[in-house]
Design a protein around this motif. Structure first.
Motif, PDB file in Angstrom:
ATOM      1  N   CYS A 307       2.063  11.972  13.700  1.00 50.06           N
ATOM      2  CA  CYS A 307       1.655  11.175  12.533  1.00 50.06           C
ATOM      3  C   CYS A 307       2.775  11.112  11.490  1.00 50.06           C
ATOM      4  N   SER A 308       3.435  12.263  11.253  1.00 50.55           N
ATOM      5  CA  SER A 308       4.536  12.308  10.285  1.00 50.55           C
ATOM      6  C   SER A 308       5.685  11.415  10.722  1.00 50.55           C
ATOM      7  N   LEU A 309       6.010  11.451  11.995  1.00 50.83           N
ATOM      8  CA  LEU A 309       7.100  10.611  12.504  1.00 50.83           C
ATOM      9  C   LEU A 309       6.781   9.136  12.359  1.00 50.83           C
ATOM     10  N   LEU A 310       5.540   8.747  12.618  1.00 57.11           N
ATOM     11  CA  LEU A 310       5.143   7.337  12.479  1.00 57.11           C
ATOM     12  C   LEU A 310       5.253   6.873  11.030  1.00 57.11           C
ATOM     13  N   LEU A 311       4.785   7.739  10.127  1.00 61.49           N
ATOM     14  CA  LEU A 311       4.860   7.369   8.719  1.00 61.49           C
ATOM     15  C   LEU A 311       6.320   7.239   8.261  1.00 61.49           C
ATOM     16  N   THR A 312       7.163   8.165   8.716  1.00 57.67           N
ATOM     17  CA  THR A 312       8.576   8.132   8.335  1.00 57.67           C
ATOM     18  C   THR A 312       9.262   6.877   8.864  1.00 57.67           C
ATOM     19  N   TYR A 315       8.202   3.868   6.928  1.00 59.61           N
ATOM     20  CA  TYR A 315       8.866   3.846   5.624  1.00 59.61           C
ATOM     21  C   TYR A 315      10.297   3.330   5.754  1.00 59.61           C
ATOM     22  N   LEU A 316      11.016   3.855   6.778  1.00 61.74           N
ATOM     23  CA  LEU A 316      12.396   3.402   6.992  1.00 61.74           C
ATOM     24  C   LEU A 316      12.443   1.916   7.316  1.00 61.74           C
ATOM     25  N   LEU A 317      11.503   1.473   8.165  1.00 59.85           N
ATOM     26  CA  LEU A 317      11.474   0.059   8.541  1.00 59.85           C
ATOM     27  C   LEU A 317      11.221  -0.834   7.336  1.00 59.85           C
ATOM     28  N   LEU A 318      10.295  -0.396   6.482  1.00 56.54           N
ATOM     29  CA  LEU A 318       9.986  -1.173   5.279  1.00 56.54           C
ATOM     30  C   LEU A 318      11.196  -1.243   4.342  1.00 56.54           C
ATOM     31  N   VAL A 320      14.384  -1.019   5.206  1.00 53.83           N
ATOM     32  CA  VAL A 320      15.385  -1.927   5.793  1.00 53.83           C
ATOM     33  C   VAL A 320      15.018  -3.382   5.535  1.00 53.83           C
ATOM     34  N   MET A 321      13.731  -3.699   5.695  1.00 53.28           N
ATOM     35  CA  MET A 321      13.299  -5.082   5.504  1.00 53.28           C
ATOM     36  C   MET A 321      13.511  -5.518   4.051  1.00 53.28           C
ATOM     37  N   LEU A 322      13.234  -4.616   3.116  1.00 52.10           N
ATOM     38  CA  LEU A 322      13.421  -4.954   1.707  1.00 52.10           C
ATOM     39  C   LEU A 322      14.902  -5.179   1.380  1.00 52.10           C
ATOM     40  N   VAL A 323      15.761  -4.295   1.956  1.00 47.02           N
ATOM     41  CA  VAL A 323      17.203  -4.444   1.724  1.00 47.02           C
ATOM     42  C   VAL A 323      17.707  -5.777   2.274  1.00 47.02           C
ATOM     43  N   VAL A 324      17.284  -6.098   3.483  1.00 46.45           N
ATOM     44  CA  VAL A 324      17.715  -7.354   4.103  1.00 46.45           C
ATOM     45  C   VAL A 324      17.250  -8.546   3.279  1.00 46.45           C
TER      46      VAL A 324
END
Length: 345
Positions: A307-312, A315-318, A320-324
């Protein structure tokens, strides 16, 4: 025998002199015979008849059931009877009788032989004893098998070591110990294959060899489960097990029974011991220590880790999308500025 001796004998017969047998006769050297159940026995007997007689027939009789066996070919003067595998039904009065050519009537002797059949009897006094008391075992028969019978002793069907056959009918266990408990029997010497019925000896004693154990062992944390086990040797069996915890000078009752299960909480660390009790006394075990440590975190379980890995990762994916998206927005703004410059020129 001279003619004079014959005349004297005839004269004594006519005068019925006591002790002089002038006709057929039967004699038993023993009027009572004792036989062991399951064994064989001889009923001793001799017979006689005057010169000139011819033995015709003989037989053994029982008072209750009649003829036992015919005796057509005796070994003069022996008329003994052998009985095999004796039973209680063989106890009876026996007599031998016969007739001759010159004495056609049955000749017998009174009193007859009385046969008594016995088994080996064992008495244990007392059958239940306390350690340190005296126990007496007595081996006997209802009648005397021989003039000086010997006896052999057995424990749990094995001959007792260092115990020779003797004429003593008693075996003393003094002081008796728990090791003496078992099943006893005895036998008459020469008939060890025909022992008495077995009798049990029980020896009472207080709990001993009392011990406590804990599983798992080692350092424990709050919330852990532990199992305690208490065992002891006692007769009668232990009636009550009690668990105590010692910490410093304080001793606390924690439970009863041979098994104790605890979910450890703060303050449960300490030394635990059990007490075994029966009607003869009690005994405490040595202590087993439970060490309770603080601050140790429980390891992360696999579902929590996933569960922790999925949340992390989300978060990272979100991020990256915001930066792009941000950089794309910046790029579109610069293009509009360049177009405006060209038109003005």
């Amino acid at each position: 025998m001279t003619p004079r001796s014959v005349n004297i004998l005839l004269l004594m017969c006519l005068m019925s002199v006591s002790g002089v047998h002038c006709g057929p006769s039967v004699n038993y050297p023993f009027k009572r015979v004792c036989g062991l159940k399951g064994a064989s026995v001889d009923l001793p007997c001799t017979y006689d008849y005057p010169w000139g007689h011819i033995y015709i027939r003989g037989e053994w009789y029982r008072e209750r059931s009649g003829r036992v066996s015919s005796y057509n070919n005796p070994k003069y003067p022996d008329c003994s009877l052998k009985l095999n595998t004796l039973s209680d039904e063989d106890s009876d009065v026996y007599h031998f009788r016969f007739y001759t050519s010159l004495h056609p009537n049955w000749t017998a002797s009174k009193p007859e032989i009385r046969l008594s059949v016995t088994d080996v009897q064992l008495q244990v006094d007392p059958t239940t004893a306390t350690e340190g008391e005296r126990v007496t075992l007595t081996c006997s028969t209802a009648c005397a098998l021989t003039e000086n019978p010997t006896f052999t002793w057995f424990k749990n069907r094995q001959r007792i070591r260092n115990q020779q056959s003797s004429r003593d009918t008693k075996l003393h266990l003094s002081p008796v110990s728990s090791e003496d408990a078992g099943s006893y029997s005895c036998a008459v010497g020469g008939h060890e294959n025909l022992p008495s019925s077995a009798m049990a000896l029980s020896v009472r004693y207080a709990p001993r060899n009392t011990s406590a154990s804990v599983s798992p062992s080692g350092n424990m944390t709050e919330g852990s489960s532990v199992n305690f086990t208490c065992s002891s040797d006692a007769n009668p069996p232990v009636s009550n097990y009690t668990w105590y915890k010692s910490s410093g000078n304080e001793t606390i009752l924690r439970g009863t029974g041979p098994h104790l299960k605890l979910t450890l909480a703060s303050g449960d660390g300490g030394v635990y011991h059990c007490q075994a009790l029966n009607e003869m006394g009690s005994q405490n075990s040595t202590g087993v220590e439970v060490i309770l440590v603080k601050g140790a975190e429980s390891p992360i379980s696999l579902p929590r880790l996933v569960c922790s890995l999925l949340l992390t990762s989300q978060y990272l994916l979100l991020t990256v999308m915001l930066v792009v998206k941000y950089y794309r927005a910046q790029g579109d703004g610069n293009d509009d500025k360049r177009e405006n410059v060209v038109v003005e020129a």
